[in-house]
Design a protein around this motif. Structure first.
Motif, PDB file in Angstrom:
ATOM      1  N   UNK A 194       0.828  -1.210   0.000  1.00 28.90           N
ATOM      2  CA  UNK A 194       0.000   0.000   0.000  1.00 28.90           C
ATOM      3  C   UNK A 194       0.868   1.269   0.000  1.00 28.90           C
ATOM      4  N   UNK A 195       0.359   2.298  -0.648  1.00 29.27           N
ATOM      5  CA  UNK A 195       1.124   3.548  -0.744  1.00 29.27           C
ATOM      6  C   UNK A 195       1.455   4.113   0.647  1.00 29.27           C
ATOM      7  N   UNK A 196       0.534   3.934   1.588  1.00 28.17           N
ATOM      8  CA  UNK A 196       0.749   4.454   2.956  1.00 28.17           C
ATOM      9  C   UNK A 196       1.995   3.841   3.580  1.00 28.17           C
ATOM     10  N   UNK A 197       2.233   2.574   3.256  1.00 31.80           N
ATOM     11  CA  UNK A 197       3.408   1.886   3.817  1.00 31.80           C
ATOM     12  C   UNK A 197       4.690   2.546   3.298  1.00 31.80           C
ATOM     13  N   UNK A 198       4.708   2.806   1.989  1.00 29.30           N
ATOM     14  CA  UNK A 198       5.897   3.443   1.389  1.00 29.30           C
ATOM     15  C   UNK A 198       6.066   4.860   1.955  1.00 29.30           C
ATOM     16  N   UNK A 199       4.945   5.587   2.056  1.00 31.70           N
ATOM     17  CA  UNK A 199       5.020   6.967   2.567  1.00 31.70           C
ATOM     18  C   UNK A 199       5.602   6.979   3.983  1.00 31.70           C
ATOM     19  N   UNK A 200       5.178   6.042   4.828  1.00 31.31           N
ATOM     20  CA  UNK A 200       5.717   5.990   6.191  1.00 31.31           C
ATOM     21  C   UNK A 200       7.198   5.623   6.191  1.00 31.31           C
ATOM     22  N   UNK A 201       7.597   4.759   5.259  1.00 33.69           N
ATOM     23  CA  UNK A 201       9.019   4.407   5.174  1.00 33.69           C
ATOM     24  C   UNK A 201       9.845   5.619   4.735  1.00 33.69           C
ATOM     25  N   UNK A 202       9.265   6.442   3.888  1.00 32.16           N
ATOM     26  CA  UNK A 202       9.952   7.675   3.467  1.00 32.16           C
ATOM     27  C   UNK A 202      10.169   8.585   4.670  1.00 32.16           C
ATOM     28  N   UNK A 203       9.124   8.766   5.474  1.00 36.31           N
ATOM     29  CA  UNK A 203       9.238   9.649   6.647  1.00 36.31           C
ATOM     30  C   UNK A 203      10.301   9.118   7.615  1.00 36.31           C
ATOM     31  N   UNK A 204      10.277   7.808   7.848  1.00 33.96           N
ATOM     32  CA  UNK A 204      11.265   7.206   8.762  1.00 33.96           C
ATOM     33  C   UNK A 204      12.678   7.367   8.199  1.00 33.96           C
ATOM     34  N   UNK A 205      12.805   7.245   6.879  1.00 35.46           N
ATOM     35  CA  UNK A 205      14.134   7.357   6.248  1.00 35.46           C
ATOM     36  C   UNK A 205      14.678   8.782   6.352  1.00 35.46           C
ATOM     37  N   UNK A 206      13.800   9.775   6.303  1.00 36.57           N
ATOM     38  CA  UNK A 206      14.245  11.173   6.449  1.00 36.57           C
ATOM     39  C   UNK A 206      14.822  11.369   7.858  1.00 36.57           C
ATOM     40  N   UNK A 207      14.104  10.839   8.846  1.00 35.10           N
ATOM     41  CA  UNK A 207      14.547  10.984  10.241  1.00 35.10           C
ATOM     42  C   UNK A 207      15.906  10.301  10.418  1.00 35.10           C
ATOM     43  N   UNK A 208      16.016   9.101   9.882  1.00 37.38           N
ATOM     44  CA  UNK A 208      17.237   8.320   9.989  1.00 37.38           C
ATOM     45  C   UNK A 208      18.415   9.026   9.299  1.00 37.38           C
ATOM     46  N   UNK A 209      18.158   9.521   8.087  1.00 43.74           N
ATOM     47  CA  UNK A 209      19.219  10.171   7.310  1.00 43.74           C
ATOM     48  C   UNK A 209      19.727  11.431   8.025  1.00 43.74           C
ATOM     49  N   UNK A 210      18.824  12.254   8.510  1.00 43.63           N
ATOM     50  CA  UNK A 210      19.263  13.509   9.136  1.00 43.63           C
ATOM     51  C   UNK A 210      19.980  13.229  10.461  1.00 43.63           C
ATOM     52  N   UNK A 211      19.539  12.178  11.173  1.00 40.83           N
ATOM     53  CA  UNK A 211      20.218  11.827  12.437  1.00 40.83           C
ATOM     54  C   UNK A 211      21.651  11.374  12.150  1.00 40.83           C
ATOM     55  N   UNK A 212      21.819  10.566  11.107  1.00 40.89           N
ATOM     56  CA  UNK A 212      23.165  10.079  10.741  1.00 40.89           C
ATOM     57  C   UNK A 212      24.036  11.234  10.268  1.00 40.89           C
ATOM     58  N   UNK A 213      23.458  12.117   9.448  1.00 42.70           N
ATOM     59  CA  UNK A 213      24.227  13.258   8.933  1.00 42.70           C
ATOM     60  C   UNK A 213      24.670  14.150  10.090  1.00 42.70           C
ATOM     61  N   UNK A 214      23.781  14.333  11.089  1.00 42.73           N
ATOM     62  CA  UNK A 214      24.117  15.183  12.239  1.00 42.73           C
ATOM     63  C   UNK A 214      25.231  14.550  13.060  1.00 42.73           C
ATOM     64  N   UNK A 215      25.189  13.236  13.258  1.00 41.18           N
ATOM     65  CA  UNK A 215      26.215  12.598  14.099  1.00 41.18           C
ATOM     66  C   UNK A 215      27.574  12.599  13.379  1.00 41.18           C
ATOM     67  N   UNK A 216      27.564  12.603  12.039  1.00 41.39           N
ATOM     68  CA  UNK A 216      28.819  12.685  11.274  1.00 41.39           C
ATOM     69  C   UNK A 216      29.484  14.048  11.477  1.00 41.39           C
ATOM     70  N   UNK A 217      28.652  15.076  11.626  1.00 44.10           N
ATOM     71  CA  UNK A 217      29.173  16.441  11.738  1.00 44.10           C
ATOM     72  C   UNK A 217      29.561  16.829  13.157  1.00 44.10           C
ATOM     73  N   UNK A 218      29.326  15.924  14.112  1.00 48.24           N
ATOM     74  CA  UNK A 218      29.637  16.272  15.509  1.00 48.24           C
ATOM     75  C   UNK A 218      31.124  16.254  15.784  1.00 48.24           C
TER      76      UNK A 218
END
Ligand SMILES: Nc1ncnc2c1ncn2[C@@H]1O[C@H](COP(=O)(O)OP(=O)(O)O)[C@@H](O)[C@H]1O
Ligand SMILES: O=C(O)C1=C[C@@H](OP(=O)(O)O)[C@@H](O)[C@H](O)C1
Ligand SMILES: [Mg+2]
Length: 198
Positions: A174-198
């Motif tokens: 279902x599209x909702x499943x993909x949309x939720x995975x997108x939101x989770x991936x944004x959170x994950x990506x920005x958290x990783x990018x932030x920890x790289x810059x620390x």
């Protein structure tokens, strides 16, 4: 909007919105991957404006994508696409769903790299084919063997889509499943990018 049972717990959409900050979210990937459909849905969950570059191109040119290809050719379409995307990315944050060739164009890709977070909706050939063969508004697929054309485009383009900041697998759920995975991936990506810059 907060969760009704736990009013202080931010929703996935709110957390992803906070993670995105002032950046645009830009969907890239091949025809049929779901950029337009999922992009619209994700924009709703993020509470951000949504723009589909093909729709914007059709609006400003007052022609359909097929008419543009037929009247002016692919090169002119790409030039228009580059200009439209540049303008859209300037006044974000928003969710931008691009047409499949946009990220392949080097100038457009550089603009996307500067203007936001890119997200590749990756899908296999059968998933793409199942979706695109239902409609005939894509000029690049008006060939003798459109499935083979799609396969050739996959070979050429997938190494370039793989340069995107985030990849999410678009599949037969279902599209909702993909949309939720997108939101989770944004959170994950920005958290990783932030920890790289620390
Ligand atoms: N997860 C999904 N499940 C079922 N159908 C989907 C899914 N994602 C997209 N679609 C459908 O596939 C078709 C192509 O999607 P679209 O968003 O136009 O792709 P793109 O913009 O990447 O070419 C549309 O009819 C859309 O509703
Ligand atoms: O892959 C491409 O080069 C194209 C993809 C189309 O958009 P979708 O990917 O949204 O179908 C549209 O921009 C045009 O037909 C060209
Ligand atoms: Mg689209």
């Amino acid at each position: 909007m907060t969760d009704t049972i736990f009013p202080d717990v931010p929703t996935l959409g709110e957390r992803a919105r906070a993670a995105l900050g002032r950046r645009n979210l830009v969907f890239v990937g091949l025809m049929g991957a779901g950029k337009s459909a999922i992009g619209r849905m994700v924009a709703g969950q993020l509470g951000l404006p949504f723009v589909d570059t093909d729709m914007e191109i059709e609006r400003v040119s007052r022609m359909t994508i097929s008419e543009l290809f037929a009247a002016y050719g692919e090169d002119e379409f790409r030039a228009l696409e580059t200009r439209v995307i540049k303008r859209l990315l300037k006044s974000g944050p928003r969710v931008v769903s691009t047409g499949g060739g946009a990220f392949i164009n080097e100038r457009t890709r550089k603009q996307i790299e500067r203007g936001g977070i890119s997200l590749w909706l990756n899908a296999d050939l059968d998933v793409l084919w199942e979706r695109v063969n239902k409609r005939d508004h894509r000029p690049l697929l008006k060939t003798e063997n459109p499935k083979k054309t799609l396969e050739d485009l996959m070979q050429k383009r997938y190494p370039i889509y793989a340069l995107a900041d985030i990849t999410v697998l678009s599949r037969d759920v279902r599209k909702e499943v993909i949309a939720n995975e997108v939101l989770a991936a944004i959170i994950d990506y920005t958290a990783k990018a932030a920890s790289k810059n620390e």
